[in-house]
Design an enzyme around this catalytic site. Sequence first.
Site, PDB file in Angstrom:
ATOM      1  N   ARG A   1       0.834  -1.195   0.000  1.00  0.00           N
ATOM      2  CA  ARG A   1       0.000   0.000   0.000  1.00  0.00           C
ATOM      3  C   ARG A   1       0.878   1.258   0.000  1.00  0.00           C
ATOM      4  O   ARG A   1       2.081   1.192   0.273  1.00  0.00           O
ATOM      5  CB  ARG A   1      -0.899   0.011   1.253  1.00  0.00           C
ATOM      6  CG  ARG A   1      -2.013  -1.005   1.189  1.00  0.00           C
ATOM      7  CD  ARG A   1      -2.775  -1.101   2.493  1.00  0.00           C
ATOM      8  NE  ARG A   1      -1.960  -1.645   3.569  1.00  0.00           N
ATOM      9  CZ  ARG A   1      -2.357  -1.782   4.833  1.00  0.00           C
ATOM     10  NH1 ARG A   1      -3.558  -1.413   5.185  1.00  0.00           N
ATOM     11  NH2 ARG A   1      -1.557  -2.296   5.739  1.00  0.00           N
TER      12      ARG A   1
ATOM     13  N   LYS B   1       2.295   1.744   7.263  1.00  0.00           N
ATOM     14  CA  LYS B   1       2.702   0.929   8.415  1.00  0.00           C
ATOM     15  C   LYS B   1       3.610   1.733   9.344  1.00  0.00           C
ATOM     16  O   LYS B   1       4.191   2.750   8.948  1.00  0.00           O
ATOM     17  CB  LYS B   1       3.463  -0.322   7.934  1.00  0.00           C
ATOM     18  CG  LYS B   1       2.625  -1.289   7.136  1.00  0.00           C
ATOM     19  CD  LYS B   1       1.376  -1.724   7.851  1.00  0.00           C
ATOM     20  CE  LYS B   1       1.635  -2.798   8.880  1.00  0.00           C
ATOM     21  NZ  LYS B   1       0.351  -3.299   9.452  1.00  0.00           N
TER      22      LYS B   1
ATOM     23  N   TYR C   1      -0.208   4.257  10.772  1.00  0.00           N
ATOM     24  CA  TYR C   1      -0.523   3.253  11.794  1.00  0.00           C
ATOM     25  C   TYR C   1       0.726   3.043  12.637  1.00  0.00           C
ATOM     26  O   TYR C   1       1.836   2.935  12.094  1.00  0.00           O
ATOM     27  CB  TYR C   1      -0.878   1.899  11.151  1.00  0.00           C
ATOM     28  CG  TYR C   1      -2.231   1.828  10.490  1.00  0.00           C
ATOM     29  CD1 TYR C   1      -3.400   2.033  11.214  1.00  0.00           C
ATOM     30  CD2 TYR C   1      -2.351   1.511   9.142  1.00  0.00           C
ATOM     31  CE1 TYR C   1      -4.641   1.953  10.611  1.00  0.00           C
ATOM     32  CE2 TYR C   1      -3.600   1.425   8.522  1.00  0.00           C
ATOM     33  CZ  TYR C   1      -4.737   1.648   9.265  1.00  0.00           C
ATOM     34  OH  TYR C   1      -5.964   1.564   8.665  1.00  0.00           O
TER      35      TYR C   1
ATOM     36  N   HIS D   1       0.338   1.254  16.243  1.00  0.00           N
ATOM     37  CA  HIS D   1       0.083   0.133  17.154  1.00  0.00           C
ATOM     38  C   HIS D   1       1.189   0.033  18.209  1.00  0.00           C
ATOM     39  O   HIS D   1       1.804  -1.008  18.410  1.00  0.00           O
ATOM     40  CB  HIS D   1      -0.071  -1.188  16.374  1.00  0.00           C
ATOM     41  CG  HIS D   1      -1.250  -1.192  15.459  1.00  0.00           C
ATOM     42  ND1 HIS D   1      -2.547  -1.302  15.906  1.00  0.00           N
ATOM     43  CD2 HIS D   1      -1.335  -1.065  14.115  1.00  0.00           C
ATOM     44  CE1 HIS D   1      -3.376  -1.242  14.886  1.00  0.00           C
ATOM     45  NE2 HIS D   1      -2.682  -1.089  13.780  1.00  0.00           N
TER      46      HIS D   1
ATOM     47  N   ASP E   1      -5.797 -11.223  14.354  1.00  0.00           N
ATOM     48  CA  ASP E   1      -4.868 -10.196  14.847  1.00  0.00           C
ATOM     49  C   ASP E   1      -5.095  -9.869  16.319  1.00  0.00           C
ATOM     50  O   ASP E   1      -4.252  -9.243  16.957  1.00  0.00           O
ATOM     51  CB  ASP E   1      -4.944  -8.928  13.978  1.00  0.00           C
ATOM     52  CG  ASP E   1      -6.331  -8.301  13.970  1.00  0.00           C
ATOM     53  OD1 ASP E   1      -7.306  -9.002  14.278  1.00  0.00           O
ATOM     54  OD2 ASP E   1      -6.440  -7.111  13.653  1.00  0.00           O
TER      55      ASP E   1
HETATM   56  N1  LIG Z   1      -7.018 -10.199   9.618  1.00  0.00           N
HETATM   57  C1  LIG Z   1      -7.066  -8.982   9.096  1.00  0.00           C
HETATM   58  O1  LIG Z   1      -6.413  -8.681   8.100  1.00  0.00           O
HETATM   59  C2  LIG Z   1      -7.972  -7.957   9.706  1.00  0.00           C
HETATM   60  C3  LIG Z   1      -8.296  -6.790   9.005  1.00  0.00           C
HETATM   61  C4  LIG Z   1      -9.193  -5.885   9.584  1.00  0.00           C
HETATM   62  C5  LIG Z   1      -9.736  -6.154  10.849  1.00  0.00           C
HETATM   63  N2  LIG Z   1      -9.380  -7.308  11.510  1.00  0.00           N
HETATM   64  C6  LIG Z   1      -9.940  -7.689  12.821  1.00  0.00           C
HETATM   65  O2  LIG Z   1     -11.259  -8.138  12.696  1.00  0.00           O
HETATM   66  C7  LIG Z   1     -11.881  -8.084  13.982  1.00  0.00           C
HETATM   67  C8  LIG Z   1     -13.276  -7.495  13.865  1.00  0.00           C
HETATM   68  O3  LIG Z   1     -13.171  -6.118  13.532  1.00  0.00           O
HETATM   69  P1  LIG Z   1     -14.456  -5.186  13.331  1.00  0.00           P
HETATM   70  O4  LIG Z   1     -13.934  -3.906  12.759  1.00  0.00           O
HETATM   71  O5  LIG Z   1     -15.519  -5.918  12.623  1.00  0.00           O
HETATM   72  O6  LIG Z   1     -14.903  -4.947  14.851  1.00  0.00           O
HETATM   73  P2  LIG Z   1     -16.321  -4.375  15.345  1.00  0.00           P
HETATM   74  O7  LIG Z   1     -16.064  -3.788  16.676  1.00  0.00           O
HETATM   75  O8  LIG Z   1     -16.935  -3.540  14.288  1.00  0.00           O
HETATM   76  O9  LIG Z   1     -17.231  -5.683  15.490  1.00  0.00           O
HETATM   77  C9  LIG Z   1     -17.033  -6.644  16.479  1.00  0.00           C
HETATM   78  C10 LIG Z   1     -18.360  -7.281  16.801  1.00  0.00           C
HETATM   79  O10 LIG Z   1     -18.132  -8.406  17.656  1.00  0.00           O
HETATM   80  C11 LIG Z   1     -19.261  -8.482  18.499  1.00  0.00           C
HETATM   81  N3  LIG Z   1     -18.991  -9.379  19.608  1.00  0.00           N
HETATM   82  C12 LIG Z   1     -18.349  -9.148  20.773  1.00  0.00           C
HETATM   83  N4  LIG Z   1     -18.335 -10.256  21.529  1.00  0.00           N
HETATM   84  C13 LIG Z   1     -18.975 -11.232  20.823  1.00  0.00           C
HETATM   85  C14 LIG Z   1     -19.286 -12.588  21.050  1.00  0.00           C
HETATM   86  N5  LIG Z   1     -18.930 -13.205  22.188  1.00  0.00           N
HETATM   87  N6  LIG Z   1     -19.961 -13.266  20.101  1.00  0.00           N
HETATM   88  C15 LIG Z   1     -20.329 -12.668  18.950  1.00  0.00           C
HETATM   89  N7  LIG Z   1     -20.066 -11.383  18.674  1.00  0.00           N
HETATM   90  C16 LIG Z   1     -19.408 -10.668  19.590  1.00  0.00           C
HETATM   91  C17 LIG Z   1     -19.525  -7.034  18.889  1.00  0.00           C
HETATM   92  O11 LIG Z   1     -20.832  -6.871  19.436  1.00  0.00           O
HETATM   93  C18 LIG Z   1     -19.339  -6.349  17.539  1.00  0.00           C
HETATM   94  O12 LIG Z   1     -20.561  -6.244  16.830  1.00  0.00           O
HETATM   95  C19 LIG Z   1     -10.916  -7.252  14.836  1.00  0.00           C
HETATM   96  O13 LIG Z   1     -10.146  -8.116  15.650  1.00  0.00           O
HETATM   97  C20 LIG Z   1     -10.042  -6.567  13.829  1.00  0.00           C
HETATM   98  O14 LIG Z   1      -8.768  -6.209  14.364  1.00  0.00           O
HETATM   99  C21 LIG Z   1      -8.504  -8.186  10.962  1.00  0.00           C
END
Ligand SMILES: NC(=O)c1ccc[n+]([C@@H]2O[C@H](COP(=O)([O-])OP(=O)(O)OC[C@H]3O[C@@H](n4cnc5c(N)ncnc54)[C@H](O)[C@@H]3O)[C@@H](O)[C@H]2O)c1
Length: 372
Positions: free
Chosen positions: A15, A75, A94, A96, A270
């Site tokens: 990126r 990054k 970013y 972190h 993550d």
């Molecule tokens: N792997 C990757 O490349 C990548 C990229 C972007 C985001 N992410 C990760 O994805 C994850 C989700 O991000 P997001 O932006 O959607 O977060 P978000 O806060 O928008 O959504 C999280 C949801 O999880 C729900 N939740 C909490 N506890 C729960 C449970 N026990 N059961 C079911 N649902 C529950 C919350 O109510 C909320 O609606 C984060 O960990 C983020 O860091 C990873």
Amino acid sequence: MIIGVPKEIKNNENRVALTPAGAKELVKRGHTVYVQHNAGEGSGFTDAHYTLAGALVLASIEEVYGVAEMIIKVKEPIEPEYKLIKEGQLLFTYFHFASYEPLTKAMIASKAVCLAYETVEKTDRSLPLLVPMSEVAGRMAIQKGANYLEKPLGGRGILLGGVPGVLPAKVLILGGGIVGTQAAWMAAGLGADVTIMDVSLQRMRYLADVMPANVKTMMSNEYNIREMIKDADLIVGAVLIPGAKAPHLITQDMLKDMKQGAVVVDVAVDQGGCIETCKPTTHENPTYVIEGVVHYCVANMPGAVPYTSTLALTNATLPYAIQLADKGWKKAAQENPELIPGLNIINGDIVFEGVAQAFNAPYVPVNKYLVD
Ligand SMILES: NC(=O)c1ccc[n+]([C@@H]2O[C@H](COP(=O)([O-])OP(=O)(O)OC[C@H]3O[C@@H](n4cnc5c(N)ncnc54)[C@H](O)[C@@H]3O)[C@@H](O)[C@H]2O)c1
């Protein structure tokens, strides 16, 4: 202001922090934009695109850091960049910090101003510069899941949407936030039978209102999850508890109840993953199989689609970058409170409480730097 856009040097990061369109906006407002040679290459932007937009191309990363008052990156800076950062220079990227002490120490020593994308926060507590990457990862989760359900890739050989006379696949999405919602749209669009599980009734009410008929919602609890995983073909892990590790909603023993060749895409990897058996993987080697279940757990999913990710990220960052360039970081933060929590380190002081706590280091309230 003089703005510098270095080429990202972190492994496999394609990126870039500013598009030619963004450069044009900044130049139009009287700023000078220096872009490192080939900085946009991985996202499909050539030096000529930037030059046409009014930016100036510099040959080396040293020149970019050397000339810029504000560095815009994607990054966090990595070790070879530490020594290039100057006292008083504004870094917008970013970081972190809480996850990496050497970076925190290096930025303290640099006496630069570190404004972190991930902690810029709107008044409704949403994180506008994290959302775009969640949108990308959520949509990609279904693309990847559909792919790995194919037999030659280890899956059970089921088409997500089925065909006339053959039932579609069952997709279970754990967490109905940004990632989960985007995943649900994609899976529903392909014709799958989708269930979103969340713990927030308010969120599920909203989802039930806006989602098409092939998306259902269900309360997330152990009993329901145990029932639902028996039939699921694809499970997307999308749970987030801010500031905490993701809960393990599917434990190793539960995999035995799942179908052979089912696929889990744990986007939450993550934060430790919401499936116990998930361990971070890379785009080079994205999957492994446990108990016959294919696990896809790439920690930087958006990295595989740098064109889309760059545009999505810069759509969100550019308005802030313009404010910072027009006013300088101090006045911009005074006038836009969303930027204040983004300030993490200033002139060697940690001004974001969470970072200070993470390393048991002294904390200086950011107000010290915001008064005239
Ligand atoms: N792997 C990757 O490349 C990548 C990229 C972007 C985001 N992410 C990760 O994805 C994850 C989700 O991000 P997001 O932006 O959607 O977060 P978000 O806060 O928008 O959504 C999280 C949801 O999880 C729900 N939740 C909490 N506890 C729960 C449970 N026990 N059961 C079911 N649902 C529950 C919350 O109510 C909320 O609606 C984060 O960990 C983020 O860091 C990873």
